[in-house]
Design a protein around this motif. Sequence first.
Motif, PDB file in Angstrom:
ATOM      1  N   VAL A 278       0.855  -1.200   0.000  1.00  8.26           N
ATOM      2  CA  VAL A 278       0.000   0.000   0.000  1.00  8.26           C
ATOM      3  C   VAL A 278       0.890   1.249   0.000  1.00  8.26           C
ATOM      4  O   VAL A 278       1.822   1.353   0.795  1.00  8.26           O
ATOM      5  N   THR A 279       0.545   2.165  -0.902  1.00  9.26           N
ATOM      6  CA  THR A 279       1.245   3.457  -0.965  1.00  9.26           C
ATOM      7  C   THR A 279       0.229   4.564  -0.710  1.00  9.26           C
ATOM      8  O   THR A 279      -0.728   4.720  -1.495  1.00  9.26           O
ATOM      9  N   PRO A 280       0.353   5.348   0.382  1.00  9.23           N
ATOM     10  CA  PRO A 280      -0.603   6.421   0.661  1.00  9.23           C
ATOM     11  C   PRO A 280      -0.676   7.433  -0.488  1.00  9.23           C
ATOM     12  O   PRO A 280       0.283   7.577  -1.256  1.00  9.23           O
ATOM     13  N   PRO A 281      -1.783   8.122  -0.633  1.00 15.24           N
ATOM     14  CA  PRO A 281      -1.954   9.090  -1.716  1.00 15.24           C
ATOM     15  C   PRO A 281      -0.843  10.147  -1.723  1.00 15.24           C
ATOM     16  O   PRO A 281      -0.510  10.722  -0.687  1.00 15.24           O
ATOM     17  N   GLY A 282      -0.281  10.382  -2.912  1.00 18.03           N
ATOM     18  CA  GLY A 282       0.739  11.412  -3.059  1.00 18.03           C
ATOM     19  C   GLY A 282       2.100  11.041  -2.525  1.00 18.03           C
ATOM     20  O   GLY A 282       3.021  11.865  -2.550  1.00 18.03           O
ATOM     21  N   GLU A 283       2.284   9.817  -2.023  1.00 18.82           N
ATOM     22  CA  GLU A 283       3.545   9.381  -1.449  1.00 18.82           C
ATOM     23  C   GLU A 283       4.246   8.381  -2.375  1.00 18.82           C
ATOM     24  O   GLU A 283       3.631   7.778  -3.251  1.00 18.82           O
ATOM     25  N   THR A 284       5.539   8.226  -2.180  1.00 19.79           N
ATOM     26  CA  THR A 284       6.312   7.226  -2.924  1.00 19.79           C
ATOM     27  C   THR A 284       6.799   6.096  -2.019  1.00 19.79           C
ATOM     28  O   THR A 284       7.236   5.067  -2.511  1.00 19.79           O
ATOM     29  N   LYS A 285       6.713   6.309  -0.707  1.00 22.07           N
ATOM     30  CA  LYS A 285       7.124   5.278   0.240  1.00 22.07           C
ATOM     31  C   LYS A 285       5.954   4.342   0.517  1.00 22.07           C
ATOM     32  O   LYS A 285       4.856   4.787   0.871  1.00 22.07           O
ATOM     33  N   SER A 286       6.190   3.052   0.357  1.00 19.92           N
ATOM     34  CA  SER A 286       5.127   2.048   0.492  1.00 19.92           C
ATOM     35  C   SER A 286       5.282   1.240   1.780  1.00 19.92           C
ATOM     36  O   SER A 286       6.337   1.232   2.421  1.00 19.92           O
ATOM     37  N   VAL A 287       4.212   0.556   2.130  1.00 18.35           N
ATOM     38  CA  VAL A 287       4.195  -0.328   3.296  1.00 18.35           C
ATOM     39  C   VAL A 287       3.755  -1.719   2.826  1.00 18.35           C
ATOM     40  O   VAL A 287       2.743  -1.867   2.112  1.00 18.35           O
ATOM     41  N   SER A 288       4.507  -2.741   3.202  1.00 15.86           N
ATOM     42  CA  SER A 288       4.172  -4.128   2.837  1.00 15.86           C
ATOM     43  C   SER A 288       3.405  -4.788   3.980  1.00 15.86           C
ATOM     44  O   SER A 288       3.814  -4.704   5.151  1.00 15.86           O
ATOM     45  N   LEU A 289       2.305  -5.430   3.640  1.00 17.27           N
ATOM     46  CA  LEU A 289       1.440  -6.057   4.637  1.00 17.27           C
ATOM     47  C   LEU A 289       1.167  -7.502   4.242  1.00 17.27           C
ATOM     48  O   LEU A 289       1.295  -7.893   3.072  1.00 17.27           O
ATOM     49  N   ALA A 290       0.752  -8.281   5.219  1.00 19.06           N
ATOM     50  CA  ALA A 290       0.285  -9.640   4.937  1.00 19.06           C
ATOM     51  C   ALA A 290      -1.087  -9.558   4.294  1.00 19.06           C
ATOM     52  O   ALA A 290      -1.907  -8.689   4.634  1.00 19.06           O
ATOM     53  N   TRP A 291      -1.337 -10.454   3.358  1.00 17.70           N
ATOM     54  CA  TRP A 291      -2.641 -10.448   2.692  1.00 17.70           C
ATOM     55  C   TRP A 291      -3.653 -11.189   3.568  1.00 17.70           C
ATOM     56  O   TRP A 291      -3.485 -12.369   3.882  1.00 17.70           O
ATOM     57  N   PRO A 292      -4.766 -10.495   3.974  1.00 10.75           N
ATOM     58  CA  PRO A 292      -5.716 -11.142   4.892  1.00 10.75           C
ATOM     59  C   PRO A 292      -6.892 -11.831   4.194  1.00 10.75           C
ATOM     60  O   PRO A 292      -7.735 -12.451   4.869  1.00 10.75           O
ATOM     61  N   GLY A 293      -6.971 -11.711   2.864  1.00 11.35           N
ATOM     62  CA  GLY A 293      -8.133 -12.253   2.158  1.00 11.35           C
ATOM     63  C   GLY A 293      -7.946 -13.695   1.729  1.00 11.35           C
ATOM     64  O   GLY A 293      -7.136 -14.446   2.306  1.00 11.35           O
ATOM     65  N   ALA A 294      -8.683 -14.080   0.719  1.00 14.53           N
ATOM     66  CA  ALA A 294      -8.611 -15.441   0.187  1.00 14.53           C
ATOM     67  C   ALA A 294      -7.203 -15.715  -0.316  1.00 14.53           C
ATOM     68  O   ALA A 294      -6.486 -14.808  -0.755  1.00 14.53           O
ATOM     69  N   ALA A 295      -6.831 -16.980  -0.295  1.00 11.90           N
ATOM     70  CA  ALA A 295      -5.447 -17.342  -0.608  1.00 11.90           C
ATOM     71  C   ALA A 295      -5.111 -17.235  -2.083  1.00 11.90           C
ATOM     72  O   ALA A 295      -3.940 -17.014  -2.446  1.00 11.90           O
ATOM     73  N   THR A 296      -6.136 -17.383  -2.956  1.00 13.00           N
ATOM     74  CA  THR A 296      -5.829 -17.396  -4.397  1.00 13.00           C
ATOM     75  C   THR A 296      -6.809 -16.536  -5.194  1.00 13.00           C
ATOM     76  O   THR A 296      -7.930 -16.224  -4.738  1.00 13.00           O
ATOM     77  N   LEU A 297      -6.355 -16.202  -6.387  1.00 14.71           N
ATOM     78  CA  LEU A 297      -7.198 -15.527  -7.374  1.00 14.71           C
ATOM     79  C   LEU A 297      -7.463 -16.507  -8.513  1.00 14.71           C
ATOM     80  O   LEU A 297      -6.617 -17.355  -8.834  1.00 14.71           O
ATOM     81  N   PRO A 298      -8.600 -16.429  -9.152  1.00 16.78           N
ATOM     82  CA  PRO A 298      -8.845 -17.302 -10.296  1.00 16.78           C
ATOM     83  C   PRO A 298      -7.945 -16.924 -11.464  1.00 16.78           C
ATOM     84  O   PRO A 298      -7.560 -15.755 -11.624  1.00 16.78           O
ATOM     85  N   VAL A 299      -7.558 -17.901 -12.237  1.00 18.90           N
ATOM     86  CA  VAL A 299      -6.757 -17.623 -13.418  1.00 18.90           C
ATOM     87  C   VAL A 299      -7.667 -16.997 -14.462  1.00 18.90           C
ATOM     88  O   VAL A 299      -8.744 -17.515 -14.772  1.00 18.90           O
TER      89      VAL A 299
END
Length: 236
Positions: free
Chosen positions: A195-216
């Motif tokens: 996630v990168t806040p609006p107008g910023e270039t510094k990002s934050v890495s987080l664990a993904w809390p949703g479903a484990a996969t996306l459909p192909v």
Amino acid sequence: MRVHKLSFAALAVAAGLSLTACQNGDDGAAQGAPPAAATASSPSAPAPSAPAPSAPASSGGGSGSAGTDQSGGKATGGAGSGGKATAAGTGGGGSGKADKCRTDDLTITAMDATVGGDAEGTVAVTLKNHGSGDCVLAEYAGVDLKTASGSLSAQRTGEKAGSSTLKKATSVSFGITYPLNTSGGSGVRITGLVVTPPGETKSVSLAWPGAATLPVTEGSGSAVKVGPIGSAGQGG
């Protein structure tokens, strides 16, 4: 002999009368003449002096008033002001407008917000202001999903986005929607969220809390969408 004495006496008397007459004439002339000595000794009258120029009237309302520097800097006080006076400033940084929210002043978290029965999954991302003052968040944050196949950037939903002031110690959230893998296949595994806040270039890495996969999926474009700031409600 007697005759000669009388004649001599008569001559003497006549001479005395003539001398007296001459003296009286001289005295008369002297008395009628003006006294020259008095005229010479009289002092000459002094020349009239020019009038002193009048002092210009002060426009500052008195000798003790301080002048104002039009540039907004220091102004020198008038007589009796006791030194320098500082002109009142209006300045620049005095507008009271909050700066944009910096990444370092935000605590960013993510949680699963999917409701049972929905066709799409939802993750809510919350930004909390832990800075020293209020700050402004505008429009959309940047969102990237890390997957086993590489990075996937979320596309904006297109909802109208404005700016909002995030007060100190308060939070705001936005939503990420993504398709659920209901194909029964393994799909594309999600490994993280950036996630990168609006107008910023510094990002934050987080664990993904949703479903484990996306459909192909086939074709171009991303099925992952990000909503504007505030689209997932606002916390305290």
